[in-house]
Design an enzyme around this catalytic site. Structure first.
Site, short mmCIF file in Angstrom:
data_model
loop_
_atom_site.label_atom_id
_atom_site.label_comp_id
_atom_site.label_asym_id
_atom_site.label_seq_id
_atom_site.Cartn_x
_atom_site.Cartn_y
_atom_site.Cartn_z
N SER A 78 0.81 -1.22 0.00
CA SER A 78 0.00 0.00 0.00
C SER A 78 0.85 1.27 0.00
O SER A 78 0.43 2.30 -0.54
CB SER A 78 -0.94 0.00 1.21
OG SER A 78 -0.21 -0.13 2.42
N ASP A 243 -5.99 7.83 8.38
CA ASP A 243 -6.21 6.51 8.98
C ASP A 243 -5.20 6.19 10.09
O ASP A 243 -5.21 5.09 10.64
CB ASP A 243 -6.18 5.42 7.90
CG ASP A 243 -4.82 5.29 7.20
OD1 ASP A 243 -3.87 6.01 7.59
OD2 ASP A 243 -4.71 4.47 6.29
N HIS A 246 -1.10 5.04 7.29
CA HIS A 246 -0.36 5.35 6.07
C HIS A 246 0.13 6.80 6.10
O HIS A 246 -0.47 7.64 6.77
CB HIS A 246 -1.24 5.12 4.84
CG HIS A 246 -1.59 3.69 4.62
ND1 HIS A 246 -2.78 3.14 5.05
CD2 HIS A 246 -0.89 2.67 4.05
CE1 HIS A 246 -2.81 1.85 4.74
NE2 HIS A 246 -1.68 1.54 4.14
#
Length: 352
Positions: A78, A243, A246
């Site tokens: 990610s 979040d 990240h």
């Protein structure tokens, strides 16, 4: 046991097909799992699809260069995909494509096959995607992988072997490879002690072992862990995304500025004067395991194989570099603030 010795043991086990070396004992694993359950209550984790940044960057240079675009591919998880931001121009792929175009004064074609949630066992699939048998191979590949291997308890030797295999396949195809090693999971703000200490220890051991394997496979590494760790801890609201896991746009820009000089050096685009080790910055030649351990402890440190240096009793020697970071450029001659590059080239992809 020193971090260098542990990293060498993991890399050796990876080379010989082992996978069972664990960085933690059974009691510690139980403690970690308990802390993970607590941490999940406050660490968000985003399910959003990362913005697609594939496209051409630095198109203004096309009429000047008279050469085909450089081909840059991104592989990994990610972080490589740019999860946590909402604009394509804020992803690390777009930032590095824009910066590379500015340095090379040549357009850059970006293809990103990174998959959020990916572990190292997804790298064979990703390598297949970028090595199209009917198309020329990419000029350079950037890989960012490892965090999910740690959180999902993949045996570190297995993780390292999968990464090493991917690097060897890419190098055999003539692709330059730069690996951003496992980030420092101890920098995630809502994670408490002792999980924070254990996560940091596991992340750095994996990053050091990754460095040994990548350098021995012909690639270069840039450590991201400690680069982001202290800065994220000092400014978590700026460098972490919504979040809490990240990076934010500024966090990705910080990482991209650390990787850009190595990316350019791999392609022979960085000033030759900067290729010589500078003792004032603590640069020089070390056994690769020692270089890997030092890099894991100091973010933004590059490790590459030492040229014309024989292998010694402690294995291959490596050059450790602490390159000066330079502002990213938008391909039009202007410095890039976080999220300031390449939007027009990838707009079609975002709206498609």
């Amino acid at each position: 046991m020193s971090r260098a010795r542990v990293a060498r043991r993991i890399a050796t086990a990876a080379a010989f097909g082992g996978g069972g070396i664990s960085l933690l004992g059974g009691a510690a694993v139980g403690l970690v799992l308990t802390e993970v359950r607590l941490a999940k209550r406050v660490v968000g984790g985003s399910g959003d699809v990362p913005p697609r940044a594939d496209g051409r960057y630095g198109s203004a240079f096309a009429r000047l260069a008279g050469e085909p675009p450089l081909r840059l591919v991104f592989l990994g998880d990610s972080t490589a995909a740019g999860q946590g931001v909402h604009r394509a121009r804020e992803t690390p792929g777009a930032l590095l494509a824009s910066g590379l175009a500015a340095v090379a004064e040549r357009p850059v074609q970006l293809v990103n096959v990174a998959q959020p949630g990916a572990q190292s066992d997804d790298l064979p699939r990703q390598v297949e995607l970028v090595l199209d048998p009917v198309a020329p191979p990419p000029d350079v590949a950037v890989i960012m992988i490892g965090a999910n291997d740690v959180t999902h308890r993949m045996p570190p030797a297995t993780s390292v072997r999968l990464l090493s295999d991917a690097v060897r396949r890419l190098r055999a195809a003539g692709v330059e490879v730069v690996v951003g090693t496992c980030p420092d999971l101890g920098s995630v703000e809502p994670v408490y002690q002792p999980l924070r200490w254990l996560a940091r220890r596991m992340s750095r051991q994996l990053a050091a072992a990754q460095t040994i394997a990548v350098v021995e496979a012909g690639g270069r590494t840039v450590s991201l862990g400690d680069l982001l760790g202290p800065e994220f801890e000092a400014r978590p609201r700026e460098l972490f995304g919504p979040d809490n896991y990240h990076p934010s746009a500024e966090g990705y820009a910080t990482a991209a500025m650390a990787v850009l000089p190595t990316l350019c050096a791999a392609l022979g685009l960085w000033p030759l004067a900067d290729e010589r080790p500078d003792a004032r910055r603590g640069e020089g030649f070390l056994p690769v395991a020692q270089a890997a351990a030092e890099a894991a402890a100091e973010g933004g440190t590059e490790v590459t194989a030492a040229r014309d240096t024989a292998t010694g009793p402690r294995g291959r020697w490596a050059l450790i570099k602490r390159r000066r970071r330079r502002p990213l450029d938008d391909g039009e001659g202007a410095a890039v603030a976080p999220g300031g590059a390449g939007e027009e080239e990838s707009a079609a992809h975002r709206t498609a």
